[in-house]
Design a protein around this motif. Structure first.
Motif, PDB file in Angstrom:
ATOM      1  N   VAL A  49       2.919  -9.142  -2.564  1.00  0.00           N
ATOM      2  CA  VAL A  49       3.719  -7.912  -2.578  1.00  0.00           C
ATOM      3  C   VAL A  49       3.784  -7.311  -3.976  1.00  0.00           C
ATOM      4  CG1 VAL A  49       5.109  -8.662  -0.611  1.00  0.00           C
ATOM      5  CG2 VAL A  49       5.856  -9.228  -2.936  1.00  0.00           C
ATOM      6  N   SER A  50       2.798  -7.602  -4.796  1.00  0.00           N
ATOM      7  CA  SER A  50       2.850  -7.117  -6.177  1.00  0.00           C
ATOM      8  C   SER A  50       2.386  -5.671  -6.306  1.00  0.00           C
ATOM      9  CB  SER A  50       1.992  -8.013  -7.077  1.00  0.00           C
ATOM     10  OG  SER A  50       0.635  -7.995  -6.627  1.00  0.00           O
ATOM     11  N   PHE A  51       1.681  -5.153  -5.303  1.00  0.00           N
ATOM     12  CA  PHE A  51       1.142  -3.804  -5.413  1.00  0.00           C
ATOM     13  C   PHE A  51       2.083  -2.796  -4.739  1.00  0.00           C
ATOM     14  CE2 PHE A  51      -0.347  -5.647  -1.547  1.00  0.00           C
ATOM     15  CZ  PHE A  51      -0.249  -4.632  -0.610  1.00  0.00           C
ATOM     16  N   CYS A  52       1.759  -1.545  -4.880  1.00  0.00           N
ATOM     17  CA  CYS A  52       2.445  -0.437  -4.207  1.00  0.00           C
ATOM     18  C   CYS A  52       3.849  -0.167  -4.728  1.00  0.00           C
ATOM     19  CB  CYS A  52       2.523  -0.646  -2.696  1.00  0.00           C
ATOM     20  SG  CYS A  52       0.912  -0.784  -1.931  1.00  0.00           S
ATOM     21  N   VAL A  53       4.296  -0.831  -5.746  1.00  0.00           N
ATOM     22  CA  VAL A  53       5.609  -0.544  -6.320  1.00  0.00           C
ATOM     23  C   VAL A  53       5.386   0.160  -7.645  1.00  0.00           C
ATOM     24  CG1 VAL A  53       7.779  -1.492  -7.153  1.00  0.00           C
ATOM     25  CG2 VAL A  53       6.619  -2.565  -5.201  1.00  0.00           C
ATOM     26  N   ASP A  54       5.674   1.461  -7.678  1.00  0.00           N
ATOM     27  CA  ASP A  54       5.425   2.221  -8.892  1.00  0.00           C
ATOM     28  C   ASP A  54       6.729   2.854  -9.373  1.00  0.00           C
ATOM     29  OD1 ASP A  54       5.905   4.368  -7.207  1.00  0.00           O
ATOM     30  OD2 ASP A  54       3.780   4.734  -6.849  1.00  0.00           O
ATOM     31  N   GLU A  55       6.645   3.613 -10.452  1.00  0.00           N
ATOM     32  CA  GLU A  55       7.848   4.202 -11.043  1.00  0.00           C
ATOM     33  C   GLU A  55       8.499   5.234 -10.139  1.00  0.00           C
ATOM     34  OE1 GLU A  55       6.835   5.695 -14.857  1.00  0.00           O
ATOM     35  OE2 GLU A  55       6.470   3.721 -15.740  1.00  0.00           O
ATOM     36  N   SER A  56       7.718   5.859  -9.271  1.00  0.00           N
ATOM     37  CA  SER A  56       8.282   6.878  -8.384  1.00  0.00           C
ATOM     38  C   SER A  56       9.143   6.265  -7.282  1.00  0.00           C
ATOM     39  CB  SER A  56       7.156   7.695  -7.735  1.00  0.00           C
ATOM     40  OG  SER A  56       6.422   6.886  -6.826  1.00  0.00           O
ATOM     41  N   ASP A  57       8.993   4.958  -7.062  1.00  0.00           N
ATOM     42  CA  ASP A  57       9.771   4.259  -6.042  1.00  0.00           C
ATOM     43  C   ASP A  57       9.497   4.796  -4.643  1.00  0.00           C
ATOM     44  OD1 ASP A  57      11.414   2.063  -5.708  1.00  0.00           O
ATOM     45  OD2 ASP A  57      13.223   3.260  -5.534  1.00  0.00           O
ATOM     46  N   LYS A  58       8.307   5.367  -4.449  1.00  0.00           N
ATOM     47  CA  LYS A  58       7.961   5.898  -3.128  1.00  0.00           C
ATOM     48  C   LYS A  58       7.767   4.768  -2.132  1.00  0.00           C
ATOM     49  CE  LYS A  58       4.554   8.728  -0.687  1.00  0.00           C
ATOM     50  NZ  LYS A  58       3.328   9.554  -0.786  1.00  0.00           N
ATOM     51  N   TYR A  59       7.145   3.675  -2.585  1.00  0.00           N
ATOM     52  CA  TYR A  59       6.926   2.514  -1.728  1.00  0.00           C
ATOM     53  C   TYR A  59       7.774   1.356  -2.236  1.00  0.00           C
ATOM     54  CZ  TYR A  59       2.803   5.041  -0.084  1.00  0.00           C
ATOM     55  OH  TYR A  59       1.950   5.981   0.433  1.00  0.00           O
ATOM     56  N   ARG A  60       8.285   0.579  -1.278  1.00  0.00           N
ATOM     57  CA  ARG A  60       9.060  -0.582  -1.692  1.00  0.00           C
ATOM     58  C   ARG A  60       8.968  -1.657  -0.604  1.00  0.00           C
ATOM     59  NH1 ARG A  60      15.360   0.051  -2.990  1.00  0.00           N
ATOM     60  NH2 ARG A  60      14.545   1.820  -4.182  1.00  0.00           N
ATOM     61  N   TRP A  61       8.949  -2.906  -1.056  1.00  0.00           N
ATOM     62  CA  TRP A  61       8.919  -4.029  -0.132  1.00  0.00           C
ATOM     63  C   TRP A  61      10.346  -4.440   0.221  1.00  0.00           C
ATOM     64  CZ3 TRP A  61       4.607  -5.744   2.173  1.00  0.00           C
ATOM     65  CH2 TRP A  61       3.380  -5.422   1.586  1.00  0.00           C
ATOM     66  N   PHE A  62      10.574  -4.705   1.501  1.00  0.00           N
ATOM     67  CA  PHE A  62      11.878  -5.156   1.969  1.00  0.00           C
ATOM     68  C   PHE A  62      11.672  -6.343   2.909  1.00  0.00           C
ATOM     69  CE2 PHE A  62      12.499  -0.613   1.204  1.00  0.00           C
ATOM     70  CZ  PHE A  62      13.698  -0.587   0.504  1.00  0.00           C
ATOM     71  N   SER A  63      12.646  -7.242   2.906  1.00  0.00           N
ATOM     72  CA  SER A  63      12.652  -8.244   3.968  1.00  0.00           C
ATOM     73  C   SER A  63      12.972  -7.530   5.277  1.00  0.00           C
ATOM     74  CB  SER A  63      13.701  -9.325   3.685  1.00  0.00           C
ATOM     75  OG  SER A  63      15.005  -8.784   3.827  1.00  0.00           O
ATOM     76  N   MET A  64      12.656  -8.156   6.378  1.00  0.00           N
ATOM     77  CA  MET A  64      12.910  -7.525   7.667  1.00  0.00           C
ATOM     78  C   MET A  64      14.398  -7.243   7.850  1.00  0.00           C
ATOM     79  SD  MET A  64      11.376  -6.283  10.285  1.00  0.00           S
ATOM     80  CE  MET A  64       9.769  -7.085  10.374  1.00  0.00           C
ATOM     81  N   ASP A  65      15.247  -8.186   7.461  1.00  0.00           N
ATOM     82  CA  ASP A  65      16.696  -7.970   7.581  1.00  0.00           C
ATOM     83  C   ASP A  65      17.140  -6.781   6.734  1.00  0.00           C
ATOM     84  OD1 ASP A  65      16.937 -10.052   9.332  1.00  0.00           O
ATOM     85  OD2 ASP A  65      17.612 -11.501   7.828  1.00  0.00           O
ATOM     86  N   GLU A  66      16.607  -6.699   5.507  1.00  0.00           N
ATOM     87  CA  GLU A  66      16.958  -5.574   4.636  1.00  0.00           C
ATOM     88  C   GLU A  66      16.511  -4.245   5.229  1.00  0.00           C
ATOM     89  OE1 GLU A  66      16.700  -7.512   0.139  1.00  0.00           O
ATOM     90  OE2 GLU A  66      14.874  -6.776   1.129  1.00  0.00           O
ATOM     91  N   SER A  67      15.305  -4.225   5.781  1.00  0.00           N
ATOM     92  CA  SER A  67      14.763  -2.969   6.305  1.00  0.00           C
ATOM     93  C   SER A  67      15.612  -2.428   7.439  1.00  0.00           C
ATOM     94  CB  SER A  67      13.314  -3.171   6.777  1.00  0.00           C
ATOM     95  OG  SER A  67      13.256  -3.970   7.942  1.00  0.00           O
ATOM     96  N   LEU A  68      16.124  -3.300   8.282  1.00  0.00           N
ATOM     97  CA  LEU A  68      16.904  -2.850   9.425  1.00  0.00           C
ATOM     98  C   LEU A  68      18.304  -2.401   9.055  1.00  0.00           C
ATOM     99  CD1 LEU A  68      15.737  -5.525  12.023  1.00  0.00           C
ATOM    100  CD2 LEU A  68      15.087  -3.113  11.923  1.00  0.00           C
ATOM    101  N   GLU A  69      18.693  -2.590   7.796  1.00  0.00           N
ATOM    102  CA  GLU A  69      19.978  -2.083   7.308  1.00  0.00           C
ATOM    103  C   GLU A  69      19.838  -0.716   6.657  1.00  0.00           C
ATOM    104  OE1 GLU A  69      23.031  -3.393   7.687  1.00  0.00           O
ATOM    105  OE2 GLU A  69      22.106  -4.926   8.949  1.00  0.00           O
ATOM    106  N   LEU A  70      18.613  -0.225   6.519  1.00  0.00           N
ATOM    107  CA  LEU A  70      18.367   1.052   5.848  1.00  0.00           C
ATOM    108  C   LEU A  70      18.503   2.226   6.809  1.00  0.00           C
ATOM    109  CD1 LEU A  70      15.132  -0.021   3.922  1.00  0.00           C
ATOM    110  CD2 LEU A  70      17.410   0.234   2.928  1.00  0.00           C
TER     111      LEU A  70
END
Length: 360
Positions: free
Chosen positions: A318-339
């Motif tokens: 999960v080291s890629f796709c996280v940039d300064e714009s914060d357009k993409y972000r990795w979440f655990s499944m539990d975290e994602s369902l709280e968004l």
């Protein structure tokens, strides 16, 4: 415009019926303040009461007053709205709360015109807020009230036409009493919601039946006149990808405006794209496996969206796709369902979590 064919005892009959049969224990009818009524009115737009109640109660627990709402992050507000749809309502509420706090010391304006200056609030909603919370003599014209008045007067033109709408505003204002204004507003909403319903009105229980021109026609459901039919809704298609590495999924922040503005969503691909190739190129990842999930259709007000979801498991973390714009972000499944998630995205993620997949 002069109102014709009116009856003098309209409001007293409606209020007498409300005293006996009206709804008086809804959550927003307790401790009535402009803020509490406002939140309920916005939630009730395009949404049934039974659906709204649990959302309203949770929303009030988290944002009990306008200051709490103004100080909240938009992501938190959208998360509480997830599943209600029409997300511009939530974004406008957040903007309006900040205006109320920054410009008006947290107080709602005293006039309908003043309340209408807040984002996302029109004349009928502004009138409902002030009449219900402050007993201001201000008539409303929401969907339920339009139906009651259109049937009572057998109005033979579509209420969406400006001339017809203006006539109905005149009628609504004519019948608005100068006492018990808030109860009358609630009574008219209840009358439309519980008796004067779209398909099966309970005319013989209605306090207005004896003078109802729509009932006299023997076909009251022909009123209000339907909107002229448009062509069938267009159909669009898209592929959504659940990009998963170990126990985390990649989500994409939608632009602030447009469909699902400000919500977290899944990366989207054109329907004719090779998702494996495009995903590897876009995200510089190595694909381990692809699971095709069951396709489904999601309907918006103006078009249908046929969604083909897929689950791609990747090998390189999960080291890629996280940039300064914060357009993409990795979440655990539990975290994602709280968004704050669009309803179809939540459906896909919940399906993945349950393991309801179709392997191809």
């Amino acid at each position: 415009m002069e109102v014709v064919n009116t009856v003098e005892n309209f409001a007293p009959r409606v209020l007498a019926w409300f005293d006996l049969h009206g709804r008086k224990n809804l959550p927003w009818q307790k401790n009535k303040t402009p803020y509490r009524v406002w939140i309920s009115e916005i939630m009730l737009q395009q949404t049934q009461v039974a659906t709204v109640i649990p959302y309203y109660e949770k929303f009030m627990e988290s944002f009990p007053d306008v200051y709490a709402l103004a100080n909240a992050k938009q992501d938190d507000v959208l998360a509480h709205w997830s599943g209600l749809g029409y997300y511009a309502r939530a974004r406008n509420m957040h903007k309006a709360a900040n205006m109320l706090v920054d410009e008006l010391d947290g107080e709602f304006p005293a006039s309908v015109e003043g309340v209408c200056e807040l984002p996302g609030i029109g004349r009928s909603t502004a009138s409902a807020i002030l009449s219900i919370s402050r007993d201001v003599q201000a008539a409303i014209l929401d969907g339920n009230v339009k139906r009651v008045l259109a049937r009572f007067h057998a109005i033979a033109t579509w209420p969406g036409e400006k001339k017809t709408e203006n006539t109905m505003w005149d009628i609504a204002g004519y019948y608005m009493p100068n006492q018990r204004c808030g109860e009358y507003t609630q009574a008219m909403m209840d009358l439309g919601a519980t008796l004067c319903t779209r398909s099966k009105p309970k005319c013989h229980e209605c306090p207005l039946m004896d003078d109802c021109a729509g009932f006299a026609t023997a076909e009251p459901t022909q009123f209000p006149i339907s909107k002229p039919k448009k062509a069938a809704k267009p159909v669009k298609s898209a592929q959504f990808v659940v990009l998963k590495s170990s126990s985390k999924v990649l989500l994409e922040k939608r632009p602030a405006s447009g469909i699902w503005g400000g919500l977290w969503s899944l990366p989207e691909f054109d329907s004719d794209a090779s998702i494996i190739l495009e995903a590897e190129q876009r995200f510089q990842c190595d694909t381990e496996s692809v699971t095709v999930l069951s396709p489904f259709r999601h309907t918006f007000s103006h078009y249908h969206l046929d969604i083909a979801p897929s689950l791609i498991s990747i090998a390189n973390g999960v080291s890629f796709c996280v940039d300064e714009s914060d357009k993409y972000r990795w979440f655990s499944m539990d975290e994602s369902l709280e968004l704050g998630l669009p309803a179809p995205v939540r459906r896909i993620l919940e399906s993945v979590e349950r393991g309801d997949t179709l392997l191809i």
